[in-house]
Design a protein around this motif. Structure first.
Motif, mmCIF file in Angstrom:
data_model
loop_
_atom_site.group_PDB
_atom_site.id
_atom_site.type_symbol
_atom_site.label_atom_id
_atom_site.label_comp_id
_atom_site.label_asym_id
_atom_site.label_seq_id
_atom_site.Cartn_x
_atom_site.Cartn_y
_atom_site.Cartn_z
ATOM 1 N N THR A 83 0.841 -1.202 0.000
ATOM 2 C CA THR A 83 0.000 0.000 0.000
ATOM 3 C C THR A 83 0.873 1.248 0.000
ATOM 4 O O THR A 83 2.018 1.240 0.450
ATOM 5 C CB THR A 83 -0.891 -0.002 1.247
ATOM 6 O OG1 THR A 83 -0.064 -0.049 2.401
ATOM 7 C CG2 THR A 83 -1.840 -1.177 1.230
ATOM 8 N N ASN A 84 0.282 2.346 -0.491
ATOM 9 C CA ASN A 84 0.954 3.647 -0.480
ATOM 10 C C ASN A 84 2.293 3.664 -1.212
ATOM 11 O O ASN A 84 3.188 4.433 -0.866
ATOM 12 C CB ASN A 84 1.161 4.121 0.977
ATOM 13 C CG ASN A 84 -0.147 4.238 1.733
ATOM 14 O OD1 ASN A 84 -1.133 4.719 1.186
ATOM 15 N ND2 ASN A 84 -0.158 3.794 2.976
ATOM 16 N N GLY A 102 6.384 6.083 -1.660
ATOM 17 C CA GLY A 102 5.198 6.707 -2.227
ATOM 18 C C GLY A 102 5.450 7.611 -3.410
ATOM 19 O O GLY A 102 4.504 8.130 -4.010
#
Length: 283
Positions: A3-4, A78
């Motif tokens: 994620t991210n 990110g």
């Protein structure tokens, strides 16, 4: 998927004509956090032309492991990264392939932005079959490996696409002619540029041509694959030189019963099963 994380964008850039840059590629290059370029000195010209001010970092064959780890770190934090090569599509015959592997191992999303690709451009204007083809990029410089690849290519029935530099062109044409025999070849150079040329001839004709003309520019060679009929003729010759009993043993050693072996031998040799039967009685 992690994620991210950021995304790695493989952005195709023009191989000669700047008008081939896509609107999407320009937007992505403007939006990402960093652009990884094979040669920043070359890429700055494209970025200036399209008014792109995104920071650049070098990513090339000689720093691909160390810089690859650095880029992976940025992506995991990110940030988004666009990868561009000197010209054409990243990952085709360049170190971008390694970065893609590293991203996939780290569960980082990778996407590609389609655009110019020299091998595809050359293939579709060559006039040679496009349904089945193989791409060998530059032939290896190691002599043993080069001979091995040429031997493989001799049996290749698909259309063959190669890259070659001008100073090595004549030597490569000579080696191809010796290893593969005389075949049709399309010699494409300066693709998409003002002086784009595509010469369609045979390998022997190409050798004669470049004895008179000095090769200039980067080349894409598109070669005719070996015809199935020539393979069949060669195999037919092998069968004809083999005794019928030896031909039978070839199939029987594979577990084929004698009746089926006779049928297959007859088919291989282009004769009736009765002729095989009669010949075996006489041996």
């Amino acid at each position: 998927m992690a994620t991210n994380t950021g995304t790695l964008y493989l952005c195709a850039t023009p191989i000669g004509n700047l008008e081939d840059m896509t609107f999407r590629a320009v937007r992505i290059l403007q939006e990402v956090d960093v652009i990884a370029a094979e040669d920043t000195r070359n890429s700055i010209k494209i970025l200036k032309h399209f008014d792109i001010h995104t920071p650049m970092t070098s990513y090339h064959e000689y720093n691909k492991i160390e810089k690859g780890r650095s880029l992976i770190g940025r992506l995991l934090s990110g940030q988004s990264v666009a990868l561009i090569t000197d010209a054409g599509t990243p990952g085709i015959s360049d170190p971008g392939e390694e970065l893609v592997h590293m991203c996939l191992d780290a569960n980082i999303p990778v996407t590609s932005l389609p655009g110019a690709c020299a091998l595809i451009n050359a293939l579709i204007i060559s006039g040679l079959p496009t349904r089945r083809f193989c791409f060998e990029a530059f032939l290896p410089t190691d002599k043993k490996e080069r001979r091995q690849i040429l031997q493989y290519l001799r049996e290749e029935t698909r259309t063959i696409v190669l890259y070659e530099a001008p100073h090595r062109l004549k030597k490569t044409l000579q080696e191809l002619c010796e290893a593969l025999g005389d075949r049709k070849v399309a010699l494409c150079r300066e693709l998409t540029k003002k002086h784009e040329t595509m010469l369609s001839m045979t390998l022997t004709e190409a050798l004669a041509y470049y004895e008179q003309q000095e090769p200039r520019g980067e080349y894409v060679l598109v070669l005719e694959g070996r015809s199935r009929s020539s393979i069949e003729k060669e195999q037919q010759k092998v069968y004809e030189e083999m005794s019928i009993e030896a031909h039978m043993r070839l199939y029987e050693a594979q577990g084929v019963n004698r009746k089926e072996a006779m049928k297959q031998v007859a088919k291989d040799r282009g004769v009736s099963k009765r002729e095989i039967y009669q010949a075996l009685l006489m041996e």
